[in-house]
Design an enzyme around this catalytic site. Sequence first.
Site, short mmCIF file in Angstrom:
data_model
loop_
_atom_site.label_atom_id
_atom_site.label_comp_id
_atom_site.label_asym_id
_atom_site.label_seq_id
_atom_site.Cartn_x
_atom_site.Cartn_y
_atom_site.Cartn_z
N TYR A 11 0.58 -1.20 -0.54
CA TYR A 11 -0.18 0.19 -0.19
C TYR A 11 0.32 0.93 0.10
O TYR A 11 0.98 1.41 0.72
CB TYR A 11 -0.81 -0.14 0.69
CG TYR A 11 -2.19 -1.53 1.42
CD1 TYR A 11 -1.93 -1.88 0.06
CD2 TYR A 11 -2.65 -1.59 2.64
CE1 TYR A 11 -3.38 -2.61 0.12
CE2 TYR A 11 -3.24 -2.71 2.81
CZ TYR A 11 -3.64 -3.38 1.46
OH TYR A 11 -4.52 -4.41 1.40
N HIS A 35 -0.02 -11.90 1.18
CA HIS A 35 -1.32 -11.28 0.42
C HIS A 35 -1.68 -12.20 -0.92
O HIS A 35 -3.05 -11.47 -0.92
CB HIS A 35 -0.06 -10.20 -0.19
CG HIS A 35 -1.22 -8.94 -0.13
ND1 HIS A 35 -1.35 -7.14 -0.70
CD2 HIS A 35 -2.98 -8.53 -0.51
CE1 HIS A 35 -1.81 -7.25 -0.36
NE2 HIS A 35 -2.73 -7.44 -0.73
N SER A 59 -13.03 -5.09 2.62
CA SER A 59 -13.96 -4.22 1.35
C SER A 59 -15.73 -5.01 1.30
O SER A 59 -16.24 -5.32 1.19
CB SER A 59 -13.79 -4.60 -0.36
OG SER A 59 -12.46 -3.99 -0.29
N GLY A 88 -18.16 -2.94 -0.52
CA GLY A 88 -18.23 -3.10 -1.61
C GLY A 88 -17.59 -1.93 -2.32
O GLY A 88 -17.88 -1.60 -3.09
N GLY A 148 -16.55 0.65 -0.82
CA GLY A 148 -17.45 2.61 -0.57
C GLY A 148 -18.80 1.92 -1.59
O GLY A 148 -19.66 2.94 -1.33
#
Length: 331
Positions: free
Chosen positions: A60, A129, A208, A211, A213
């Site tokens: 990130y 990851h 998430s 979704g 956002g």
Amino acid sequence: MTPTTDLPTRGLRDLTVSALGLGCMGMSAFYGPRDQDENRRTLDRALDLGVTFYDTADMYGPHTNEELLGGWLRGKRDRVVLATKFGIQADPDAPGGRRINGTPAYVRQAVQGSLKRLNTSHIDLYYLHRVDPNTPIEDTVGAMAELVQEGLVGAIGLSEVSPDTLRRANAVHPITALQSEYSLWTRDPENGVLAACRELGVGFVPYSPLGRGFLTGQIRTPDDFASDDFRRHNPRFQGDAFRQNLDLVTQVQAIAAEKGCTPAQLALAWVLAQGQDLAPIPGTRRVSALEENLGALNVTLTPEDLKRIDAVFPQGAAAGDRYPDMSAVNR
């Protein structure tokens, strides 16, 4: 619904975490412009409200999200369950500019970098990851197990793996948590992954859960995204798929209004209701959204509510793939 400062907890095998964690990715990558001061205010407020579970990754930024948390953690480390991830490397010669590396040598190289950036002597939960298709999962997890034995890592996690891969990994060393995308519009883990986690005693961490956002009801057009927001290139946010998914969210909004909560709170309450072995990590960069998300812990969904939600948003209802290239998930 308002947030509470006395958050319930969830168990991920041998870890106890707040029932809702905080995904920190968007503070440094992928979702448009960033405000470091607001990021720190959000982190501070999360801790004040009882959030103990914080999720990041070395890719990130890359690296800047771990550095953000490393600076913020000074004087707070003993109050936080810290999770980070490794395995995705920047590589300009690889498709998409990234490659997956799960070799034992890279496991050790990656953890040293994360420990330094996070300003800590140990990582509570260390995830692979993505699975390296060129390295047996047994080799990667074997190297991660050595980090546990040395006290550098407290527990091992995996992200986006199949039930078979999870079983193979767990045979080498107990897997504490599996992190995968899971929400009303991404219910793939119901196709065997959740069952395998429960068979093996592995906790599940939905990322998430809103979704990306979309389930908040605040995204009405692709033009709502900044020019560098990766969702502009996500199949679910484009063309006919966007319009079909917007119709689904409108139905979620109607149910939320009847329940006296926001669409985001309803969507999170639905994920939380899927089992006490799930600890979702909704991400946000804003204090107001953080407080709204935590209010989901005060939303009670009855069996009738869950049936109604499932009727309007059944498994497979969302239009479009999760990523432009789905080849690197669920190995």
